[in-house]
Motif scaffolding. Structure first.
Motif, PDB file in Angstrom:
ATOM      1  N   VAL A 297      28.556  -7.917  -2.566  1.00  0.00           N
ATOM      2  CA  VAL A 297      27.134  -8.046  -2.220  1.00  0.00           C
ATOM      3  C   VAL A 297      26.870  -7.369  -0.875  1.00  0.00           C
ATOM      4  N   MET A 298      27.724  -7.627   0.109  1.00  0.00           N
ATOM      5  CA  MET A 298      27.535  -7.022   1.428  1.00  0.00           C
ATOM      6  C   MET A 298      27.581  -5.499   1.341  1.00  0.00           C
ATOM      7  N   SER A 299      28.519  -5.002   0.556  1.00  0.00           N
ATOM      8  CA  SER A 299      28.644  -3.553   0.383  1.00  0.00           C
ATOM      9  C   SER A 299      27.418  -2.975  -0.308  1.00  0.00           C
ATOM     10  N   ARG A 300      26.965  -3.645  -1.377  1.00  0.00           N
ATOM     11  CA  ARG A 300      25.794  -3.149  -2.114  1.00  0.00           C
ATOM     12  C   ARG A 300      24.539  -3.167  -1.254  1.00  0.00           C
ATOM     13  N   VAL A 301      24.370  -4.223  -0.453  1.00  0.00           N
ATOM     14  CA  VAL A 301      23.197  -4.292   0.416  1.00  0.00           C
ATOM     15  C   VAL A 301      23.238  -3.171   1.441  1.00  0.00           C
ATOM     16  N   ALA A 302      24.403  -2.979   2.062  1.00  0.00           N
ATOM     17  CA  ALA A 302      24.524  -1.915   3.065  1.00  0.00           C
ATOM     18  C   ALA A 302      24.283  -0.544   2.448  1.00  0.00           C
ATOM     19  N   ARG A 303      24.886  -0.304   1.280  1.00  0.00           N
ATOM     20  CA  ARG A 303      24.705   0.992   0.621  1.00  0.00           C
ATOM     21  C   ARG A 303      23.267   1.174   0.148  1.00  0.00           C
ATOM     22  N   SER A 304      22.648   0.102  -0.326  1.00  0.00           N
ATOM     23  CA  SER A 304      21.251   0.180  -0.768  1.00  0.00           C
ATOM     24  C   SER A 304      20.336   0.516   0.396  1.00  0.00           C
ATOM     25  N   ARG A 305      20.571  -0.150   1.521  1.00  0.00           N
ATOM     26  CA  ARG A 305      19.725   0.112   2.694  1.00  0.00           C
ATOM     27  C   ARG A 305      19.883   1.552   3.167  1.00  0.00           C
TER      28      ARG A 305
ATOM     29  N   ASP B 254      14.296   4.182  -7.391  1.00  0.00           N
ATOM     30  CA  ASP B 254      15.361   5.174  -7.499  1.00  0.00           C
ATOM     31  C   ASP B 254      16.755   4.564  -7.369  1.00  0.00           C
ATOM     32  N   LEU B 255      16.830   3.317  -6.872  1.00  0.00           N
ATOM     33  CA  LEU B 255      18.135   2.659  -6.730  1.00  0.00           C
ATOM     34  C   LEU B 255      18.690   2.304  -8.110  1.00  0.00           C
ATOM     35  N   PRO B 256      20.013   2.394  -8.282  1.00  0.00           N
ATOM     36  CA  PRO B 256      20.611   1.891  -9.534  1.00  0.00           C
ATOM     37  C   PRO B 256      20.330   0.392  -9.678  1.00  0.00           C
ATOM     38  N   GLU B 257      20.314  -0.085 -10.906  1.00  0.00           N
ATOM     39  CA  GLU B 257      19.925  -1.471 -11.208  1.00  0.00           C
ATOM     40  C   GLU B 257      20.753  -2.501 -10.427  1.00  0.00           C
ATOM     41  N   VAL B 258      22.082  -2.312 -10.323  1.00  0.00           N
ATOM     42  CA  VAL B 258      22.902  -3.315  -9.624  1.00  0.00           C
ATOM     43  C   VAL B 258      22.527  -3.393  -8.151  1.00  0.00           C
ATOM     44  N   PHE B 259      22.189  -2.257  -7.546  1.00  0.00           N
ATOM     45  CA  PHE B 259      21.773  -2.261  -6.144  1.00  0.00           C
ATOM     46  C   PHE B 259      20.384  -2.875  -6.002  1.00  0.00           C
ATOM     47  N   ARG B 260      19.488  -2.541  -6.927  1.00  0.00           N
ATOM     48  CA  ARG B 260      18.123  -3.061  -6.865  1.00  0.00           C
ATOM     49  C   ARG B 260      18.130  -4.585  -7.010  1.00  0.00           C
ATOM     50  N   LEU B 261      18.945  -5.114  -7.939  1.00  0.00           N
ATOM     51  CA  LEU B 261      19.036  -6.570  -8.111  1.00  0.00           C
ATOM     52  C   LEU B 261      19.582  -7.244  -6.852  1.00  0.00           C
ATOM     53  N   THR B 262      20.619  -6.645  -6.273  1.00  0.00           N
ATOM     54  CA  THR B 262      21.224  -7.224  -5.076  1.00  0.00           C
ATOM     55  C   THR B 262      20.234  -7.247  -3.924  1.00  0.00           C
ATOM     56  N   VAL B 263      19.532  -6.140  -3.717  1.00  0.00           N
ATOM     57  CA  VAL B 263      18.533  -6.071  -2.648  1.00  0.00           C
ATOM     58  C   VAL B 263      17.401  -7.056  -2.935  1.00  0.00           C
ATOM     59  N   TYR B 264      17.031  -7.178  -4.202  1.00  0.00           N
ATOM     60  CA  TYR B 264      15.947  -8.100  -4.565  1.00  0.00           C
ATOM     61  C   TYR B 264      16.302  -9.537  -4.152  1.00  0.00           C
ATOM     62  N   TYR B 265      17.496 -10.005  -4.537  1.00  0.00           N
ATOM     63  CA  TYR B 265      17.872 -11.380  -4.220  1.00  0.00           C
ATOM     64  C   TYR B 265      18.152 -11.577  -2.731  1.00  0.00           C
ATOM     65  N   ALA B 266      18.876 -10.620  -2.117  1.00  0.00           N
ATOM     66  CA  ALA B 266      19.284 -10.795  -0.722  1.00  0.00           C
ATOM     67  C   ALA B 266      18.140 -10.548   0.255  1.00  0.00           C
TER      68      ALA B 266
ATOM     69  N   SER C  14       0.813  -1.203   0.000  1.00  0.00           N
ATOM     70  CA  SER C  14       0.000   0.000   0.000  1.00  0.00           C
ATOM     71  C   SER C  14       0.853   1.262   0.000  1.00  0.00           C
ATOM     72  N   ASP C  15       2.098   1.156   0.402  1.00  0.00           N
ATOM     73  CA  ASP C  15       2.929   2.338   0.524  1.00  0.00           C
ATOM     74  C   ASP C  15       3.725   2.572  -0.763  1.00  0.00           C
ATOM     75  N   LYS C  16       3.268   3.511  -1.574  1.00  0.00           N
ATOM     76  CA  LYS C  16       3.931   3.811  -2.840  1.00  0.00           C
ATOM     77  C   LYS C  16       5.286   4.458  -2.627  1.00  0.00           C
ATOM     78  N   VAL C  17       5.503   5.015  -1.458  1.00  0.00           N
ATOM     79  CA  VAL C  17       6.781   5.655  -1.144  1.00  0.00           C
ATOM     80  C   VAL C  17       7.908   4.623  -1.197  1.00  0.00           C
ATOM     81  N   ILE C  18       7.641   3.413  -0.702  1.00  0.00           N
ATOM     82  CA  ILE C  18       8.668   2.352  -0.719  1.00  0.00           C
ATOM     83  C   ILE C  18       9.004   1.990  -2.160  1.00  0.00           C
ATOM     84  N   ARG C  19       7.979   1.874  -2.987  1.00  0.00           N
ATOM     85  CA  ARG C  19       8.191   1.541  -4.395  1.00  0.00           C
ATOM     86  C   ARG C  19       9.035   2.607  -5.087  1.00  0.00           C
ATOM     87  N   GLU C  20       8.722   3.868  -4.830  1.00  0.00           N
ATOM     88  CA  GLU C  20       9.492   4.961  -5.434  1.00  0.00           C
ATOM     89  C   GLU C  20      10.953   4.898  -4.998  1.00  0.00           C
ATOM     90  N   ALA C  21      11.171   4.634  -3.714  1.00  0.00           N
ATOM     91  CA  ALA C  21      12.537   4.565  -3.193  1.00  0.00           C
ATOM     92  C   ALA C  21      13.312   3.417  -3.836  1.00  0.00           C
TER      93      ALA C  21
END
Length: 199
Positions: free
Chosen positions: A170-178, A137-149, A127-134
Motif C-alpha cells: 500500500v505504501m509503495s502504491r500510494v507513493a508511486r501513484s502520487r 490514467d492511473l491503473p486500477e490497483v493504484f486508483r483503488l489504493t489512492v481512493y481508500y488511503a 472544477s479542475d478536470k485535469v485532476i480527474r484525467e490524471a
C-alpha cells in the motif's frame, strides 16, 4: 468455572442495539464504498445489505477496541469479490419476449449514468478536470489504493487489510501513484495552458 464473556450473556436485542450503535454509523461511507466497487446504485445497495448482514452475523466475534470501519470495509471487499466471482460464473438470464426495441433504446441512453462510480461522481464536483484525467490514467490497483488511503482517509494498515495486501505494498502504491499524478498533472497542465494560448 471459566469466566463468561459478555458476548455469551448478551441477548439478541442487546446485540442488535450494540450493532446499531457501533456499526450503523458507517452506513453512508459504506454505501459510497459500495458504489465505487460496483459502479451501480442497485448493486451498491445489495452489496451494502449483504455486508451488513454478514457483519451482524459475525458481530459477536468482533474484538472491541479494533477498528470497526476497517473491519466493515474488509467484509464489504470480501463480499464484493465473492459476489463478483459468482456473477462471472453465472450468465445473465432473461426472457427475450419481455424485451422490446424501445426497452433496449431506453436502457442504452441510461447505461452510462448507471455505471458511474462514486469516485467519478465526486471528481465531477471538482472544477479542475485535469485532476480527474490524471486519476483516470492511473491503473486500477493504484486508483483503488489512492481512493481508500487518500480520499476515504483510511490508514495504510486499514487500506492494506481492506485490499488484502501487505502494508508495504500500500505504501509503495500510494507513493508511486502520487509520483505518477505529479508527472501527469504537470504534463496535462502544460497541455491545457498551451491550448488556452492558442485559443
Amino acid at each position: 468455572m471459566p469466566a463468561t464473556s459478555t458476548s455469551e450473556v448478551e441477548s439478541e436485542a442487546e446485540l442488535a442495539a450494540r450493532f446499531e450503535r457501533n456499526a450503523m454509523q458507517y452506513h453512508a461511507v459504506l454505501l459510497r464504498g459500495a458504489r465505487r466497487l460496483t459502479h451501480s446504485e442497485a448493486d451498491a445497495e445489495d452489496l451494502l445489505q449483504d455486508t451488513l448482514m454478514n457483519a451482524y452475523a459475525g458481530f459477536r466475534r468482533f474484538e472491541p477496541g479494533t477498528n470497526m470501519r476497517a473491519w466493515l470495509f474488509r467484509i464489504m471487499h470480501n463480499r464484493w469479490v465473492s459476489l463478483h466471482r459468482t456473477k462471472q460464473r453465472r450468465p445473465d438470464v432473461f426472457t427475450v419476449e419481455d424485451i422490446t426495441d424501445s426497452d433496449l433504446a431506453a436502457s442504452s441512453v441510461h447505461l452510462s449514468a448507471v455505471h458511474r462510480s462514486a469516485e467519478d461522481e465526486a471528481l465531477d464536483i471538482l472544477s479542475d478536470k485535469v485532476i480527474r484525467e490524471a486519476l483516470n490514467d492511473l491503473p486500477e490497483v493504484f486508483r483503488l489504493t489512492v481512493y481508500y488511503a487518500d480520499m476515504q482517509g483510511l490508514t495504510y494498515a486499514q487500506t492494506a487489510a481492506l485490499l488484502g495486501v501487505p502494508m508495504g505494498t500500500v505504501m509503495s502504491r500510494v507513493a508511486r501513484s502520487r509520483e505518477r499524478l505529479r508527472v501527469s498533472l504537470a504534463t496535462l497542465g502544460e497541455t491545457r495552458r498551451g491550448e488556452q494560448r492558442v485559443a
